[in-house]
Design a protein around this motif. Structure first.
Motif, mmCIF file in Angstrom:
data_model
loop_
_atom_site.group_PDB
_atom_site.id
_atom_site.type_symbol
_atom_site.label_atom_id
_atom_site.label_comp_id
_atom_site.label_asym_id
_atom_site.label_seq_id
_atom_site.Cartn_x
_atom_site.Cartn_y
_atom_site.Cartn_z
ATOM 1 N N ALA A 15 21.384 20.655 9.411
ATOM 2 C CA ALA A 15 20.699 21.473 8.409
ATOM 3 C C ALA A 15 19.804 20.603 7.541
ATOM 4 O O ALA A 15 19.821 19.367 7.628
ATOM 5 C CB ALA A 15 21.725 22.207 7.554
ATOM 6 N N GLU A 16 19.027 21.251 6.662
ATOM 7 C CA GLU A 16 18.082 20.507 5.817
ATOM 8 C C GLU A 16 18.784 19.608 4.809
ATOM 9 O O GLU A 16 18.241 18.598 4.366
ATOM 10 C CB GLU A 16 17.163 21.478 5.066
ATOM 11 C CG GLU A 16 16.182 22.201 5.968
ATOM 12 C CD GLU A 16 16.671 23.549 6.431
ATOM 13 O OE1 GLU A 16 15.816 24.403 6.746
ATOM 14 O OE2 GLU A 16 17.906 23.781 6.497
ATOM 15 N N GLY A 17 19.985 19.985 4.408
ATOM 16 C CA GLY A 17 20.793 19.186 3.502
ATOM 17 C C GLY A 17 22.239 19.583 3.670
ATOM 18 O O GLY A 17 22.556 20.530 4.409
ATOM 19 N N ASN A 18 23.149 18.880 2.992
ATOM 20 C CA ASN A 18 24.570 19.147 3.150
ATOM 21 C C ASN A 18 25.273 19.090 1.799
ATOM 22 O O ASN A 18 24.872 18.326 0.911
ATOM 23 C CB ASN A 18 25.206 18.132 4.101
ATOM 24 C CG ASN A 18 24.583 18.181 5.483
ATOM 25 O OD1 ASN A 18 24.734 19.160 6.204
ATOM 26 N ND2 ASN A 18 23.863 17.130 5.852
ATOM 27 N N ALA A 19 26.326 19.901 1.671
ATOM 28 C CA ALA A 19 27.068 19.958 0.419
ATOM 29 C C ALA A 19 28.536 19.645 0.655
ATOM 30 O O ALA A 19 29.058 19.787 1.766
ATOM 31 C CB ALA A 19 26.929 21.336 -0.217
ATOM 32 N N ILE A 20 29.198 19.207 -0.405
ATOM 33 C CA ILE A 20 30.632 18.945 -0.393
ATOM 34 C C ILE A 20 31.255 19.883 -1.409
ATOM 35 O O ILE A 20 30.931 19.834 -2.595
ATOM 36 C CB ILE A 20 30.944 17.481 -0.766
ATOM 37 C CG1 ILE A 20 30.203 16.516 0.156
ATOM 38 C CG2 ILE A 20 32.449 17.230 -0.708
ATOM 39 C CD1 ILE A 20 30.295 15.057 -0.279
ATOM 40 N N GLY A 21 32.134 20.783 -0.939
ATOM 41 C CA GLY A 21 32.793 21.738 -1.814
ATOM 42 C C GLY A 21 34.274 21.466 -1.914
ATOM 43 O O GLY A 21 34.815 20.555 -1.280
ATOM 44 N N GLY A 22 34.961 22.266 -2.728
ATOM 45 C CA GLY A 22 36.410 22.167 -2.828
ATOM 46 C C GLY A 22 36.920 20.976 -3.608
ATOM 47 O O GLY A 22 38.120 20.662 -3.534
#
Length: 376
Positions: free
Chosen positions: A214-221
């Motif tokens: 993807a264009e960018g990535n996130a870290i959740g939780g």
């Protein structure tokens, strides 16, 4: 969306880059003020632009879906036009808000049934309709629909939740391909790494997300109650796997110290309600420590709110006056404190960027962490 990595600190993983979208350039690392319901609470857009000056702010799908509702946003021409904001916007998919409604929601494979916190009406979020809602909102960066696990969390639950988040991601991607943009500009899509505080799950999730490209990535939780050391450990594990040439967004973090430590681990983007929420309770963040402006010690302190601050409120008002406003329950006090805190957060990440480019980030970061870890 285009991400350009300009420099990486030689003694850490800290990065300086730029994200370019239809609505302009975002210099990273960046902090995104939270504008949950199309408003950064207590701040006019003019103050937001001229004094705090963020390249990007955050809105929330859950809240905007419930109020003002998507048909109003579509009639307005999207969230940018509705709120009079011509810079970048990111929308959180609502996964965290659904998590926070633990007593009023039911999670199934199909999606999440939940009760509105406003009027008790029932609604159903799926990966598909959350993508449609975010198309209608029209943010520059949109997030995958995920489940945010609580802390502490059993391993079996965290693994089951992570796998469902991955399946939901696949559904988000498939539906986005069939759902055109509504306002003439592209939207970047960020999936979200989950896995609670279990290192092997975080690795598996990061690998799955990295393969999506993807264009960018996130870290959740994270930032859901776990010790800071566990947050840093999970961030380090994930950043070692996520691609270098994509921006990394750590959701919902955090204190000024949390932000600097996570920048050192390779994070580019942050958001948190802490600077605005704490401001409304009289807590001011500064480069030399934290001030509780309600304390009697500030009653006759006529020095500026923050002599090193970057916003107009820092020099135009005194600590004694600001304390008086809080004691009188005058809303102007909350506004002044909010503008100060947001200005400080933006100053902090921009100073971090300067020191990454200069080559002395770690020395500066360690000094700042020590200074900020004080109660004034």
């Amino acid at each position: 969306m285009k991400f350009t990595l300009h420099d990486t600190d030689s003694q850490s993983k800290a990065r300086a880059g730029t994200i370019t979208t239809f609505h302009g350039v975002i210099e990273t690392p960046i902090f995104m003020p939270v504008g949950t319901v199309a408003s950064v609470k207590g701040v006019h857009q003019r103050e937001l632009k001229q004094d705090i000056d963020p390249d990007i702010i955050l809105g929330n799908t859950y809240h905007l879906f419930l109020r003002p509702k998507t048909h109003i946003l579509r009639e307005a021409g999207g969230l940018h036009k509705f709120m009079g904001w011509d810079r970048n916007i990111l929308t959180d998919s609502g996964g965290y808000q659904v998590y926070s409604l633990s007593a009023n929601r039911k999670i199934k494979e199909e999606g999440v049934k939940f009760k509105s916190h406003i009027d008790g009406s029932m609604h159903f979020f799926t990966p598909e309709n959350v993508m449609e809602i975010q198309r209608t909102i029209g943010a520059d960066i949109i997030m995958a629909f995920d489940e945010c696990t609580p802390y502490p969390c059993e391993y079996t639950y965290a693994e089951r939740s992570m796998k469902m988040t991955h399946r939901w991601l696949d559904r988000c991607l498939a539906h986005l391909e069939k759902t055109p943009v509504e306002y003439g500009f592209d939207q970047a899509f960020f999936p979200i790494v989950q896995g609670s505080t279990f290192k092997d799950l975080r690795k598996r999730s990061a690998e799955y997300i990295a393969n999506v490209d993807a264009e960018g990535n996130a870290i959740g939780g994270l930032s859901v109650g776990e010790p800071a050391e566990e947050m840093y450990e999970m961030t380090e594990v994930v950043c070692a796997i996520l691609p270098q040439d994509k921006p990394r967004y750590l959701m919902g973090v955090g204190t000024p110290i949390n932000i600097l430590e996570n920048i050192a681990l390779g994070i580019d983007m942050f958001d948190c309600v802490m600077p605005t929420r704490n401001a409304r309770n009289g807590m001011l963040f500064t480069a030399h420590g934290t001030i509780n402006i309600k304390n009697k010690k500030w009653e006759n302190d006529f020095s500026p709110v923050d002599g090193m601050g970057i916003t107009f409120v820092d020099l135009e008002y005194s600590k004694a006056y600001l304390r008086h406003l809080f004691a009188a329950n005058e809303y102007l006090g909350k506004q002044i404190a909010t503008i100060h805190n947001l200005g400080f957060y933006l100053w902090l990440v921009r100073e971090a960027r300067k020191h990454i480019l200069k080559g002395d980030f770690m020395e500066w970061k360690n000094k700042m962490v020590k200074q900020m870890d004080k109660r004034l």
